[in-house]
Scaffold this motif. Structure first.
Motif, short mmCIF file in Angstrom:
data_model
loop_
_atom_site.label_atom_id
_atom_site.label_comp_id
_atom_site.label_asym_id
_atom_site.label_seq_id
_atom_site.Cartn_x
_atom_site.Cartn_y
_atom_site.Cartn_z
N ASN B 31 78.87 41.79 110.05
CA ASN B 31 77.85 43.06 110.16
C ASN B 31 77.71 43.73 108.72
OD1 ASN B 31 76.42 44.91 111.33
ND2 ASN B 31 77.79 44.95 113.33
N GLN B 33 76.88 47.95 107.52
CA GLN B 33 76.58 49.17 107.65
C GLN B 33 76.47 50.04 106.48
OE1 GLN B 33 79.59 50.90 110.79
NE2 GLN B 33 80.51 48.87 110.56
N PHE B 35 76.69 54.01 105.20
CA PHE B 35 77.23 55.40 105.64
C PHE B 35 76.85 56.59 104.69
CE2 PHE B 35 80.82 54.23 108.72
CZ PHE B 35 81.01 52.88 108.66
N LEU B 43 82.60 60.39 106.90
CA LEU B 43 81.84 59.24 106.77
C LEU B 43 80.85 59.32 108.11
CD1 LEU B 43 84.03 56.55 105.42
CD2 LEU B 43 82.09 57.30 104.23
N TYR B 48 73.83 50.29 111.78
CA TYR B 48 74.50 48.96 111.80
C TYR B 48 73.17 47.90 111.68
CZ TYR B 48 78.26 51.21 114.30
OH TYR B 48 79.54 52.00 114.63
N PHE B 86 77.51 54.88 101.03
CA PHE B 86 78.19 53.57 100.91
C PHE B 86 77.62 52.59 101.95
CE2 PHE B 86 81.83 54.53 98.60
CZ PHE B 86 82.14 55.90 98.60
N ASP B 90 81.48 43.70 107.07
CA ASP B 90 82.60 43.23 108.28
C ASP B 90 82.69 41.58 107.96
OD1 ASP B 90 82.99 43.52 111.87
OD2 ASP B 90 84.20 42.69 110.23
N LYS B 96 87.57 44.47 109.82
CA LYS B 96 87.97 45.61 108.96
C LYS B 96 86.71 45.59 107.98
CE LYS B 96 90.11 42.60 105.32
NZ LYS B 96 91.17 42.37 104.49
N LEU B 97 86.38 46.66 107.23
CA LEU B 97 85.40 47.11 106.58
C LEU B 97 85.59 46.97 105.20
CD1 LEU B 97 83.71 50.14 108.70
CD2 LEU B 97 82.99 47.70 108.56
N PHE B 99 84.19 48.23 101.72
CA PHE B 99 83.09 49.08 101.23
C PHE B 99 82.73 48.82 99.91
CE2 PHE B 99 82.98 52.87 104.27
CZ PHE B 99 83.98 52.40 105.13
#
Lengths: 110, 109
Positions: B31, B33, B35, B43, B48, B86, B90, B96-97, B99
């Motif tokens: 995925n 995302q 932000f 954030l 998504y 940002f 994933d 966990k992300l 960045f």
């Protein structure tokens, strides 16, 4: 519906001390993740808690530890603080997928 | 590990201008995302978007997963759009992300 709540918002500690940061997840969320964001950088994953267990961990030393309580709230503990630990600490909660972040705790180590 | 790079690092616009922010990632992801981090540090999730195009008001995003990049479009920018944007990915088999490096946007009246 309250989002993710973190406390305290700001904190100043002396090198060598210990600190505890707290996070209350969004209602209905059962997973809590912690991130460290140094000035001018993107957040870095510290660890994640689910069902009161540490499920994943990033590249952080053992001085960083955590806990999750039965109500899904979480604590981040940092021992033997270093100047380089100064950062914004962000908590994110999630359920299945969909992260909600708190406003963070800004930690300054002097 | 996966590397996530964003460009440009800084962007200064006058109110009403349009802009495009880019996010490149080095490997397949589950995925992606976008932000917006406001001046107080929070954030806010914008999109998504693992693939395809989505629109929300003046913002839209496109991810081309096969070519490992995503674009965030901001049209008719407003001073309240200021902050750091940002992208976060994933990776497979994790939750966990990761960045990116961020794009700092300043919109002046």
């Amino acid at each position: 519906d309250a989002g993710v709540t973190q406390s305290p918002t700001h904190l100043i500690k002396t090198r060598g001390q210990q600190v505890t940061l707290r996070c209350s997840p969004k209602s209905g969320h059962d997973t809590v993740s912690w991130y460290q964001q140094a000035l001018g950088q993107g957040p870095q994953f510290i660890f994640q808690y689910y069902e009161e267990e540490e499920r994943q961990r990033g590249n952080f030393p053992d001085r960083f530890s955590g806990h999750q309580f039965p109500n899904y709230s979480s604590e981040l503990n940092v021992n033997a603080l270093l100047l380089g630990d100064s950062a914004l600490y962000l908590c994110a909660s999630s359920y299945n997928y969909g992260y909600t972040f708190g406003s963070g705790t800004r930690l300054t180590v002097v | 590990g996966i590397q996530v790079e964003q460009s440009p690092p800084d962007l200064i616009l006058q109110e009403g201008a349009n802009s495009t922010l880019r996010c490149n990632f080095s490997d397949s992801v589950n995925n992606l995302q976008w932000f917006h981090q406001n001046p107080w540090g929070q954030l806010i999730n914008l999109f998504y978007i693992p693939s395809g195009t989505k629109q929300n008001g003046r913002l839209s995003a496109t991810t081309v997963a096969t070519e490992r990049y995503s674009l965030l479009y901001i049209s008719s920018s407003q001073t309240t759009d200021s902050g750091v944007y940002f992208c976060a990915v994933d990776p497979p088999y994790t939750d966990k992300l990761i960045f990116g490096t961020g794009t700092r946007l300043q919109v002046f009246p």
